[in-house]
Motif scaffolding. Structure first.
Motif, short mmCIF file in Angstrom:
data_model
loop_
_atom_site.label_atom_id
_atom_site.label_comp_id
_atom_site.label_asym_id
_atom_site.label_seq_id
_atom_site.Cartn_x
_atom_site.Cartn_y
_atom_site.Cartn_z
N HIS A 107 0.55 -1.18 -0.18
CA HIS A 107 0.09 -0.01 0.13
C HIS A 107 0.69 1.32 -0.13
O HIS A 107 0.36 2.26 -0.15
N VAL A 108 2.36 1.14 0.22
CA VAL A 108 3.04 2.38 0.31
C VAL A 108 2.87 3.32 -1.08
O VAL A 108 2.21 4.40 -1.15
N ASN A 109 2.91 2.71 -2.28
CA ASN A 109 2.70 3.56 -3.38
C ASN A 109 1.30 4.05 -3.69
O ASN A 109 1.06 5.31 -4.06
N ARG A 110 0.30 3.09 -3.30
CA ARG A 110 -0.98 3.58 -3.59
C ARG A 110 -1.41 4.61 -2.73
O ARG A 110 -1.98 5.58 -2.85
N LEU A 111 -1.03 4.60 -1.33
CA LEU A 111 -1.30 5.67 -0.42
C LEU A 111 -0.66 7.09 -0.76
O LEU A 111 -1.28 8.11 -0.85
N GLU A 112 0.66 6.95 -1.11
CA GLU A 112 1.22 8.24 -1.37
C GLU A 112 0.62 8.74 -2.84
O GLU A 112 0.53 10.02 -3.02
N THR A 113 0.54 7.92 -4.10
CA THR A 113 -0.05 8.32 -5.24
C THR A 113 -1.61 8.85 -5.05
O THR A 113 -2.02 9.85 -5.54
N SER A 114 -2.40 8.46 -4.13
CA SER A 114 -3.51 8.77 -3.70
C SER A 114 -3.67 10.31 -2.91
O SER A 114 -4.54 11.06 -3.17
N GLU A 144 -0.87 -9.71 -22.00
CA GLU A 144 -1.85 -10.01 -22.48
C GLU A 144 -2.20 -11.83 -22.39
O GLU A 144 -3.52 -12.23 -22.18
N GLU A 145 -1.16 -12.51 -22.19
CA GLU A 145 -1.33 -13.87 -21.93
C GLU A 145 -1.77 -14.16 -20.53
O GLU A 145 -2.62 -14.85 -20.16
N ARG A 146 -1.31 -13.38 -19.56
CA ARG A 146 -1.56 -13.34 -18.06
C ARG A 146 -3.13 -13.12 -18.09
O ARG A 146 -3.94 -13.84 -17.15
N ALA A 147 -3.53 -12.04 -18.69
CA ALA A 147 -4.94 -11.82 -18.64
C ALA A 147 -5.83 -13.01 -19.14
O ALA A 147 -7.04 -13.25 -18.42
N LYS A 148 -5.59 -13.68 -19.83
CA LYS A 148 -6.18 -15.05 -20.33
C LYS A 148 -6.54 -15.86 -19.23
O LYS A 148 -7.47 -16.63 -19.48
N ASP A 149 -5.41 -16.08 -18.18
CA ASP A 149 -5.44 -17.03 -17.13
C ASP A 149 -6.01 -16.46 -15.87
O ASP A 149 -5.52 -16.91 -14.77
N GLY A 150 -6.43 -15.02 -15.92
CA GLY A 150 -6.91 -14.64 -14.56
C GLY A 150 -5.87 -13.75 -13.90
O GLY A 150 -6.21 -13.53 -12.52
N PHE A 151 -4.60 -13.88 -14.05
CA PHE A 151 -3.79 -13.02 -13.39
C PHE A 151 -3.92 -11.55 -13.15
O PHE A 151 -4.74 -11.03 -14.01
N ALA A 152 -3.77 -10.91 -12.13
CA ALA A 152 -3.99 -9.42 -11.73
C ALA A 152 -2.96 -8.86 -12.70
O ALA A 152 -1.88 -9.22 -13.18
N THR A 153 -3.15 -7.71 -12.85
CA THR A 153 -2.52 -6.70 -13.75
C THR A 153 -1.25 -6.37 -13.03
O THR A 153 -0.99 -6.56 -11.82
N ASN A 154 -0.29 -5.88 -13.79
CA ASN A 154 0.83 -5.12 -13.55
C ASN A 154 1.65 -6.42 -12.71
O ASN A 154 2.51 -5.95 -11.69
N GLY A 155 1.88 -7.41 -13.23
CA GLY A 155 2.72 -8.47 -12.79
C GLY A 155 2.45 -9.06 -11.44
O GLY A 155 3.15 -10.07 -10.92
N GLN A 214 8.30 -7.23 -10.27
CA GLN A 214 9.21 -6.31 -10.39
C GLN A 214 8.80 -4.88 -11.15
O GLN A 214 9.37 -4.07 -11.01
N THR A 215 7.46 -4.96 -11.23
CA THR A 215 6.77 -4.03 -11.69
C THR A 215 6.33 -2.96 -10.73
O THR A 215 5.80 -1.75 -10.85
N GLU A 216 6.39 -3.28 -9.19
CA GLU A 216 6.01 -2.59 -8.36
C GLU A 216 6.65 -1.37 -8.00
O GLU A 216 7.83 -1.35 -7.63
N PRO A 217 6.09 -0.17 -8.09
CA PRO A 217 6.93 1.14 -7.77
C PRO A 217 7.04 1.28 -6.20
O PRO A 217 6.27 0.56 -5.32
N GLN A 218 8.47 1.69 -5.95
CA GLN A 218 8.66 1.92 -4.49
C GLN A 218 8.80 0.56 -3.82
O GLN A 218 8.39 0.35 -2.59
#
Length: 518
Positions: free
Chosen positions: A306-313, A397-408, A429-433
């Motif tokens: 939640h660190v990046n989410r809280l600061e971004t919000s 694109e392939e991950r979305a076909k099998d229910g993976f959440a976005t951004n890795g 590895q896509t996670e900011p901060q």
């Protein structure tokens, strides 16, 4: 009265209606869809037929559904020789699981909250299969049970895998930009915290010309409110569950001197209007909104993901806003703590109706194993991701076909039954901060407060809700001035014991003596 979701079923019509709440979110685990995906086709010979495994579990609230043709499920089927069907209920939807179990049409594997009256009943009624005989094919589970969780055995038998979080992500967050504006240092002690909260409440840190800011906020709670426990620990409360009295016997935490000192400190904050007067109306979202909207400067909160989410919000509302986080402030003797170490969590078990208990046990093992974690977190290499050295590239694109959440983020089966991302310290590895996120976990975990007992007795499970609500009522009434502290504590001690506390104390003292002998 309901206990842990156990409900008396009045008639078949009501049962069918209640059960539909589970089936509405159930998902076929693609055992019959493997031919469609071209993976793991099932033969027609009897020895080639895969064993059907139904897994009833709460999912991760952030996860997507599992759809027919899911290639991760197909990969699990191939590896284990099973035909897996996952039935998901919403995160924390344990009552739906209780209703499903009450029909007698048991799944092969089930996840329930631990400890709970439901689990106690299932064990006593013989609905769960002990895992002891299957531990040779469950090396990851075996190591965790025998080295870390041996105390969860019931008469020497392990009736499932109890997932109990060993790390923490909860600590104190603050408006770092406000402290800069007011020329204040990050408080290291409770005395310094008081000074900073006073400045925030009286010196207009948001520069809007109004006296509309408070120092500290929290949230409502269904039990003993934990928003300000760091104050009690700062004053020296030694354990998160129980304390020892002057005779060496187990006693409730509110009879420790630190509890009284903490309440007196919080009452001072309340009387000087340094605490958000509406904190008991806040849920998590409302608490965060007050932080974003420049109403409060400090809050205890989960961080990590939640660190990046809280600061971004925060910066969407206040472009110059900065999220800070810190260790809980120390009390007069230098002691500090933020949250008590968990004694409960989730419990995943094999039921007596399992067609092949060993293969069901192997699925639990697989979800905890290094190979299983990689599959559920990353997917199939070359399909869902590629790897060059340590660098991972996610094929969204392939991950979305099998229910993976976005951004890795991970497959729907990755979390919510035997592990959470915090346990693994897992961030894509896509996670900011990411560095700050992991730093927050280090701080929070360092300040976990140990428990006196490593077990939760059946009496605590039975009476915990009633006694917790009673404690919460008096605790809050003393903070907001509805009861004087000394008189309130005396009343609480008597009422708490009269309403079941004596029965609980008898049980926990026996458990403590047994623990000391080991």
């Amino acid at each position: 009265m309901r206990r842990g979701g156990q409900t008396m079923l009045k008639n078949n019509k009501w049962l069918a209606l209640a059960l539909s709440g589970v089936l509405a979110v159930s998902v076929a685990g693609c055992g019959n869809s493997e031919n469609e995906s071209g993976a793991g086709a099932t033969g027609t010979n009897k020895e080639d037929k895969k064993v059907k495994i139904v897994f009833l579990t709460p999912g991760d609230g952030a996860a997507k559904a599992i759809n027919p043709g899911d290639r991760v499920i197909a990969e699990i089927n191939n590896k284990l020789g099973i035909d897996l069907e996952v039935k998901l209920v919403p995160e924390n939807g344990f009552e739906k699981i209780n209703v499903a179990m009450a029909t007698g049409d048991l799944p092969d594997i089930v996840t329930i909250n631990y400890p709970s009256p439901s689990l106690n009943q299932w064990i006593s009624e013989g609905l769960l299969v002990p895992l002891n005989d299957y531990l040779p094919v469950m090396p990851t589970v075996k190591e965790k049970l025998e080295k870390q969780l041996s105390w969860t055995a019931v008469n020497g038998k392990y009736y499932g895998y109890p997932f109990i979080e060993e790390r923490s992500n909860t600590t104190v967050a603050y408006r770092a930009d406000w402290l800069e504006t007011l020329g204040l240092k990050v408080p290291q002690t409770l005395d310094e915290l008081y000074t900073v909260l006073k400045e925030i409440a009286t010196k207009d840190p948001d520069k809007n010309g109004k006296a509309d800011t408070y120092g500290l906020t929290g949230t409502k709670s269904t039990g003993f409110n934990g928003s300000f426990h760091f104050v009690l620990y700062g004053y020296g409360l030694p354990h998160g569950d129980w304390v020892l009295d002057s005779t060496g016997k187990v006693a409730p935490i509110f009879e420790h001197p630190a509890f009284k000192q903490g309440v007196q400190y919080l009452r001072k904050l309340w009387e000087e209007k340094l605490i958000d007067p509406e904190f008991l109306l806040n849920d998590t979202q409302q608490r965060e909104q007050k932080f974003f909207q420049s109403k409060v400067g400090f809050m205890g909160t989960p961080l990590f993901r939640h660190v990046n989410r809280l600061e971004t919000s925060l910066q969407k509302v206040n472009p110059q806003g900065k999220l800070g986080f810190m260790a809980p402030p120390a009390g007069p003797d230098g002691k500090r703590g933020m949250a008590s170490a968990p004694k409960g969590g989730l419990f995943t078990a094999v039921t007596k109706n399992s067609k092949d208990p060993q293969k069901a046990a192997k699925l639990i093992e697989f979800m905890l194993s290094k190979e299983g974690r990689s599959l559920l977190e990353l997917g199939i290499e070359g399909v869902h991701y590629t790897k060059a050295g340590d660098k991972i590239t996610y094929n969204e694109e392939e991950r979305a076909k099998d229910g993976f959440a976005t951004n890795g983020w991970s497959h729907p089966l990755a979390w919510g039954s035997v592990v959470w991302p915090l346990t693994e310290n897992y961030l894509p590895q896509t996670e900011p901060q990411a560095d700050r996120a992991k730093q927050s976990v280090d701080i929070a975990t360092k300040n976990l407060v140990p428990n006196l007992l490593n077990v939760t007795t059946a009496e605590e499970v039975e009476m915990g809700s009633v006694l917790g609500e009673l404690l919460n009522q008096y605790y809050l009434d003393m903070i907001v001035g509805k009861k004087e502290v000394d008189a309130g504590l005396a009343e609480l001690s008597k009422k708490w014991r009269d309403q079941g506390g004596n029965k609980v104390l008898e049980a926990v003292n026996k458990a403590y003596l047994a623990q000391q002998k080991k």
